[in-house]
Write a protein that holds these residues in place. Sequence first.
Motif, PDB file in Angstrom:
ATOM      1  N   ASN A  58     -30.768  -7.239  19.443  1.00  0.00           N
ATOM      2  CA  ASN A  58     -32.185  -7.222  19.829  1.00  0.00           C
ATOM      3  C   ASN A  58     -32.519  -8.429  20.704  1.00  0.00           C
ATOM      4  O   ASN A  58     -33.677  -8.823  20.822  1.00  0.00           O
ATOM      5  CB  ASN A  58     -33.108  -7.133  18.605  1.00  0.00           C
ATOM      6  N   LEU A  60     -32.195 -11.550  20.439  1.00  0.00           N
ATOM      7  CA  LEU A  60     -32.624 -12.862  19.942  1.00  0.00           C
ATOM      8  C   LEU A  60     -31.680 -13.916  20.497  1.00  0.00           C
ATOM      9  O   LEU A  60     -32.052 -15.058  20.712  1.00  0.00           O
ATOM     10  CB  LEU A  60     -32.615 -12.893  18.413  1.00  0.00           C
ATOM     11  N   ASN A  83     -39.974  -7.035  24.518  1.00  0.00           N
ATOM     12  CA  ASN A  83     -40.915  -6.860  23.392  1.00  0.00           C
ATOM     13  C   ASN A  83     -41.095  -5.406  23.014  1.00  0.00           C
ATOM     14  O   ASN A  83     -41.146  -5.058  21.845  1.00  0.00           O
ATOM     15  CB  ASN A  83     -42.267  -7.485  23.731  1.00  0.00           C
ATOM     16  N   ARG A  86     -38.045  -4.265  21.131  1.00  0.00           N
ATOM     17  CA  ARG A  86     -37.907  -4.876  19.802  1.00  0.00           C
ATOM     18  C   ARG A  86     -38.833  -4.213  18.792  1.00  0.00           C
ATOM     19  O   ARG A  86     -38.577  -4.241  17.596  1.00  0.00           O
ATOM     20  CB  ARG A  86     -38.235  -6.369  19.885  1.00  0.00           C
ATOM     21  N   GLN A  87     -39.946  -3.626  19.290  1.00  0.00           N
ATOM     22  CA  GLN A  87     -40.860  -2.958  18.371  1.00  0.00           C
ATOM     23  C   GLN A  87     -40.176  -1.791  17.665  1.00  0.00           C
ATOM     24  O   GLN A  87     -40.604  -1.350  16.605  1.00  0.00           O
ATOM     25  CB  GLN A  87     -42.092  -2.462  19.135  1.00  0.00           C
ATOM     26  N   PHE A  99     -43.982 -15.170   7.467  1.00  0.00           N
ATOM     27  CA  PHE A  99     -44.895 -16.120   8.112  1.00  0.00           C
ATOM     28  C   PHE A  99     -45.606 -16.936   7.035  1.00  0.00           C
ATOM     29  O   PHE A  99     -46.379 -16.404   6.247  1.00  0.00           O
ATOM     30  CB  PHE A  99     -45.914 -15.374   8.977  1.00  0.00           C
ATOM     31  N   ILE A 115     -49.946  -5.092  17.924  1.00  0.00           N
ATOM     32  CA  ILE A 115     -49.239  -4.360  18.971  1.00  0.00           C
ATOM     33  C   ILE A 115     -49.876  -3.007  19.260  1.00  0.00           C
ATOM     34  O   ILE A 115     -50.024  -2.614  20.409  1.00  0.00           O
ATOM     35  CB  ILE A 115     -47.749  -4.226  18.588  1.00  0.00           C
TER      36      ILE A 115
ATOM     37  N   GLY B 131     -41.272 -13.418  14.439  1.00  0.00           N
ATOM     38  CA  GLY B 131     -42.359 -12.875  15.254  1.00  0.00           C
ATOM     39  C   GLY B 131     -41.822 -12.084  16.431  1.00  0.00           C
ATOM     40  O   GLY B 131     -42.237 -10.951  16.676  1.00  0.00           O
ATOM     41  N   ARG B 132     -40.872 -12.670  17.146  1.00  0.00           N
ATOM     42  CA  ARG B 132     -40.310 -11.992  18.321  1.00  0.00           C
ATOM     43  C   ARG B 132     -39.541 -10.741  17.918  1.00  0.00           C
ATOM     44  O   ARG B 132     -39.562  -9.737  18.621  1.00  0.00           O
ATOM     45  CB  ARG B 132     -39.397 -12.938  19.115  1.00  0.00           C
ATOM     46  N   SER B 133     -38.862 -10.782  16.760  1.00  0.00           N
ATOM     47  CA  SER B 133     -38.061  -9.622  16.362  1.00  0.00           C
ATOM     48  C   SER B 133     -38.948  -8.426  16.040  1.00  0.00           C
ATOM     49  O   SER B 133     -38.513  -7.281  16.104  1.00  0.00           O
ATOM     50  CB  SER B 133     -37.178  -9.961  15.155  1.00  0.00           C
ATOM     51  N   LEU B 134     -40.208  -8.682  15.694  1.00  0.00           N
ATOM     52  CA  LEU B 134     -41.130  -7.573  15.418  1.00  0.00           C
ATOM     53  C   LEU B 134     -41.713  -6.997  16.706  1.00  0.00           C
ATOM     54  O   LEU B 134     -42.424  -6.003  16.680  1.00  0.00           O
ATOM     55  CB  LEU B 134     -42.267  -8.053  14.512  1.00  0.00           C
ATOM     56  N   GLY B 135     -41.438  -7.662  17.822  1.00  0.00           N
ATOM     57  CA  GLY B 135     -41.929  -7.166  19.104  1.00  0.00           C
ATOM     58  C   GLY B 135     -43.161  -7.892  19.605  1.00  0.00           C
ATOM     59  O   GLY B 135     -43.753  -7.496  20.599  1.00  0.00           O
ATOM     60  N   LEU B 136     -43.566  -8.970  18.907  1.00  0.00           N
ATOM     61  CA  LEU B 136     -44.694  -9.757  19.406  1.00  0.00           C
ATOM     62  C   LEU B 136     -44.264 -10.517  20.660  1.00  0.00           C
ATOM     63  O   LEU B 136     -43.105 -10.909  20.775  1.00  0.00           O
ATOM     64  CB  LEU B 136     -45.157 -10.754  18.348  1.00  0.00           C
ATOM     65  N   SER B 137     -45.199 -10.736  21.565  1.00  0.00           N
ATOM     66  CA  SER B 137     -44.882 -11.499  22.771  1.00  0.00           C
ATOM     67  C   SER B 137     -44.799 -12.981  22.427  1.00  0.00           C
ATOM     68  O   SER B 137     -45.184 -13.391  21.327  1.00  0.00           O
ATOM     69  CB  SER B 137     -45.966 -11.275  23.821  1.00  0.00           C
ATOM     70  N   THR B 138     -44.290 -13.765  23.382  1.00  0.00           N
ATOM     71  CA  THR B 138     -44.215 -15.214  23.167  1.00  0.00           C
ATOM     72  C   THR B 138     -45.586 -15.764  22.800  1.00  0.00           C
ATOM     73  O   THR B 138     -45.750 -16.527  21.860  1.00  0.00           O
ATOM     74  CB  THR B 138     -43.735 -15.912  24.447  1.00  0.00           C
ATOM     75  N   GLN B 140     -48.326 -14.167  21.656  1.00  0.00           N
ATOM     76  CA  GLN B 140     -48.829 -13.692  20.351  1.00  0.00           C
ATOM     77  C   GLN B 140     -48.176 -14.466  19.215  1.00  0.00           C
ATOM     78  O   GLN B 140     -48.839 -14.852  18.240  1.00  0.00           O
ATOM     79  CB  GLN B 140     -48.539 -12.192  20.180  1.00  0.00           C
TER      80      GLN B 140
END
Lengths: 293, 233
Positions: A58, A60, A83, A86-87, A99, A115, B131-138, B140
């Motif tokens: 993905n 990373l 992005n 990755r969604q 988080f 999103i 965060g990025r792995s979920l598809g959020l932008s830098t 966000q």
Amino acid sequence: MDNVIMQEKPILSVRNLQKKFGQNEVLKNISTDIYKGEKVVIVGASGSGKSTFLRCLNCLEDPTGGQIIFDDVDIADRRVNINVHRQNMGMVFQQFNLFNNKTVLENIMLAPYLIHGKKFKKERKSQNKADKKLLKEAREAGNLEKYQSILERISQRNRVSYRQICKEKAMELLRRIGLEDKAKAYPSTLSGGQKQRVAIVRALAMNPKVMLFDEPTSALDPEMVGEVLNLIKEVADEGMTMVIVTHEMGFAREVGTRVIFMDEGVIAEQGTPSEVFDTPKNPRTKQFLNAVL
Amino acid sequence: MLDFIESFSKAFFVQGRWKLYLEGLGNTIIIATIAAIIGVIVGVIFAMINYLKKKTGKLKFLSAIVNIYITIVRGTPVVLQLMILYFVVFASWDNGIMIGAITFGINSSAYVAEIIRAGFESVDDGQREAGRSLGLSTWQTMRKIIIPQALKNSLPPLFNEFITLIKETAIVGYVGIMDLGKVPGMIQSRTFEYLPPLIISAVIYLGLVMLLTLALRQIEKALSKSDRNGGKK
């Protein structure tokens, strides 16, 4: 592997994947296809490149060469908006990575809300607009029954906000893992097993096509490994496509449809769990299995 | 004893001199508040530029400029910065209080940038990756996950910076701006008694700093709710 599955197009296709950290070549021309519904388990000694391989899937880690075709797009190409792709790929980390500044519920709903929120609001707006036009027509035609049914439809639609929809879905996922009472708790108050289960449903909340697991049980106390593996197995049984890096050989055998043994940045051996675990051909595989089993 | 009381009353009550302290206090608060706002906004932006450069390898040019700015501002005395801005850059502008506020805003921003940078670095990289792995932008990921945690982690040193800032603004007296630190001099020139106005001024500073410390501690407490056991130790 099932022949019927083999004839389909792979969901994820890795072509000559390379990754270098400076002079250090971690992945050397790896190619493999992953089909829908497959549970690919990657095993290997530490330093064999298995985690790096997973993190390249993905992006990373940015691959330094090769292609990763997902949804007909080469996502290793840096011009692609990663992005969006990755969604559709969930990822679960060794260190959970919930988080810290968000509650459990917010952790799960954050990504879907951020999103898909805009798109949802836009869609609802256009639906409302279309209905209002119909409403006007009905009024002009004097069709009271139709008028009221449209009015009812509009109010029904606008009754719940997108936040509430996301929240409801997140609660549903929490109920599934039996942690609905922790919805308002912060991650720091959860046990390792609870954190990892929340992390798994957080990834599921995006309805991904593929789930990537990076040693999901390695940071857990032994008594919590079971609850996490059970959840992963449940998700696997629902037909999710998975790529799992793990040291749990029993789990690999039970859940995996294919086992990849990695050694020094290449795929040294792959096959069904019984092929790799019971009759390994590569001497390195034999050596590794002797050491861990 | 009576002498003592008399000289204090001369330094504070006679001819409504307390109004001078009040005016000075007002100016000090205005300068420090505006400076703190400028400092935090600019500091956070600068820290973010450096963080993004470190994590993504982009923004190299901006980051270089930010680092030069921080080096110069932190490496030169604030008195000189004030004089350069007051007598040269804004020579034709007669609003001394605003010039003072801008000077200290610029000065503070360099320190705040370093404080927040440490805050960013204290946020585990896994938070960004998740965060990025979920598809959020830098952006966000920064806005929803990294910045709140970085700010929270940098609160104690940031509050220290605010307290230093309040006292440091006394330097504006150098260019004739009337703040709380300048008032004693004005009173001394009429009463010819040195100690009382200095003490009164110092006590007001002390009260201000103590009030601020109390308020900031409350904020810190309120923000620690995501810590284990809701921040109760």
